[in-house]
Design an enzyme around this catalytic site. Structure first.
Site, short mmCIF file in Angstrom:
data_model
loop_
_atom_site.label_atom_id
_atom_site.label_comp_id
_atom_site.label_asym_id
_atom_site.label_seq_id
_atom_site.Cartn_x
_atom_site.Cartn_y
_atom_site.Cartn_z
N LYS A 1 25.90 32.82 89.71
CA LYS A 1 26.04 34.25 89.96
C LYS A 1 24.67 34.90 89.97
CE LYS A 1 27.22 36.93 86.53
NZ LYS A 1 27.99 37.56 85.44
N ASP B 1 35.75 34.15 79.40
CA ASP B 1 34.68 35.13 79.21
C ASP B 1 34.97 35.91 77.93
OD1 ASP B 1 32.33 36.43 79.73
OD2 ASP B 1 32.90 37.18 81.68
N ASP C 1 35.13 44.03 82.14
CA ASP C 1 34.91 45.47 82.28
C ASP C 1 35.53 45.95 83.59
OD1 ASP C 1 34.05 48.06 82.14
OD2 ASP C 1 31.92 47.60 81.96
N THR C 2 34.78 45.94 84.68
CA THR C 2 35.35 46.38 85.96
C THR C 2 36.10 45.27 86.67
OG1 THR C 2 33.33 45.86 87.17
CG2 THR C 2 33.51 48.08 86.25
N ARG D 1 22.77 38.78 89.71
CA ARG D 1 23.06 40.15 89.27
C ARG D 1 21.88 41.05 89.58
NH1 ARG D 1 26.59 42.46 85.87
NH2 ARG D 1 27.43 40.49 85.16
N ARG E 1 26.16 44.40 75.30
CA ARG E 1 25.52 43.81 76.47
C ARG E 1 24.04 44.18 76.58
NH1 ARG E 1 30.00 45.40 80.90
NH2 ARG E 1 30.26 47.12 79.43
N GLN E 2 23.62 45.17 75.81
CA GLN E 2 22.21 45.57 75.80
C GLN E 2 21.52 44.94 74.59
OE1 GLN E 2 21.52 49.78 76.64
NE2 GLN E 2 23.58 49.94 77.49
#
Length: 323
Positions: A202, A230, A234-235, A204, A104-105
């Site tokens: 969305k 997706d 994660d959370t 963020r 994701r980075q």
């Protein structure tokens, strides 16, 4: 052992770390080989020791490690495993990281940030990797971070085969949880048969991890079965909010489909209470019993990984698996 995988000229070897050994065992079973016996343990200081109990000289080695949970530890273990293979004269070392770490980075959102996904590729190469294999990277351009061949596998065929059996194909809308995943949702819609698309708008906060707010649906979902797709959960906050927005917009039913079930707390609670009829994932990373819930369906990814490994070993086409 099948003759194809054990000849004087070429030998396929599967090795694995400690993060998800069950996956490597399943892959090896699909290939009719055994996982190479390996000694791995931690010193009291936390340093990791690795030694392969059999020779790997001249072998085509596939080094499997699912990096989830204790990311830093499992990643360091993976580097050490690769280094040990290089120093033991393995002919070719293919890193098999079903969930690519730090994916994701992949770019700088703000000044003075790292591009950690590129750093990981550089470290794999420095450790001794010849090739990289992963499933559903967060962004396709990450394939270019590694200096060498990259096999970017797709879990979509595995997930779609199951989803087809769970929905009315005459009343489906494929939904992206945000604008950034529209391309993935479009591929899903085409593979399912050219169905309508929608996405959840969305916002963020880049200064706070795992914080996003689902605002509204762009597209027609009223009275339809929505398949919310997706790459990673994660959370579970983004997915849970997206399900709520879809229900509020009149969706008849919502199924969630994702490749990587990271399930950091409180994901299991959020997903079990969000209103989705089913949450469909693969076992690219281990899912402990306390993270399971009634709506969860876990599909095996080992057959897909084994087919890709077979193609690489036989110098065949990995792309052909997905065409």
């Amino acid at each position: 052992m099948a003759e194809l995988f054990d000849t004087p000229r070429k030998r396929l070897v599967i090795v694995t770390g400690r993060s998800h050994p069950e996956l490597a065992e399943q892959v090896a079973k699909e290939l009719d080989v055994e996982v190479l016996p390996t000694t791995i343990y931690d010193f009291a200081s936390g340093e990791i020791y690795v030694r392969y109990n059999e020779s790997v000289r001249g072998c085509d080695v596939f080094c499997i490690q699912s990096i989830s949970g204790n990311v830093s530890k499992w990643l360091m273990e993976h580097f050490i495993m690769i280094d040990a293979l290089k120093r033991a004269s393995a002919k070719r070392i293919t890193v098999v990281a079903p969930l690519y770490p730090y994916a994701r980075q992949d770019k700088k959102h703000q000044g003075r940030e790292p591009i950690s996904a590129r750093l990981i590729s550089d470290l794999y190469k420095t450790a001794g990797a010849s090739r990289l294999m992963s499933i559903d990277m967060h962004a396709s351009q990450e394939q270019g971070f590694f200096t060498g061949p990259v096999d970017h596998l797709q879990a979509m065929p595995v997930l779609i085969d199951y989803v087809r059996t769970r929905v009315d194909l005459n009343n489906v809308t494929v939904v992206s949880p945000d604008a950034g995943r529209i391309r993935v949702a479009e591929k899903w819609a085409n593979r399912l048969g050219g169905y309508p698309l929608a996405f959840v708008h969305k916002t963020r906060d880049t200064s706070r991890p795992n914080v996003a707010v689902a605002n509204r649906v762009v597209g027609d979902v009223a009275g339809r079965t929505c398949v919310l797709v997706d790459d990673l959960i994660d959370t579970g906050g983004t997915i849970a909010e997206a399900v709520g927005v879809l229900k509020h917009a009149g969706a008849k039913d919502v199924l969630v489909a994702a490749t990587h079930a990271v399930f950091s707390d409180p994901a299991a609670k959020r997903l079990s209470e969000c209103g989705a009829r089913e949450v469909i994932v693969t076992d690219t990373v281990p899912i402990p019993p306390d993270k399971c819930f009634p709506q969860l369906k876990v599909l095996p990814i080992a057959p897909l990984l084994a087919r890709a490994i077979r193609q690489v070993f036989e110098e065949g086409s990995v792309t052909a698996l997905f065409e």
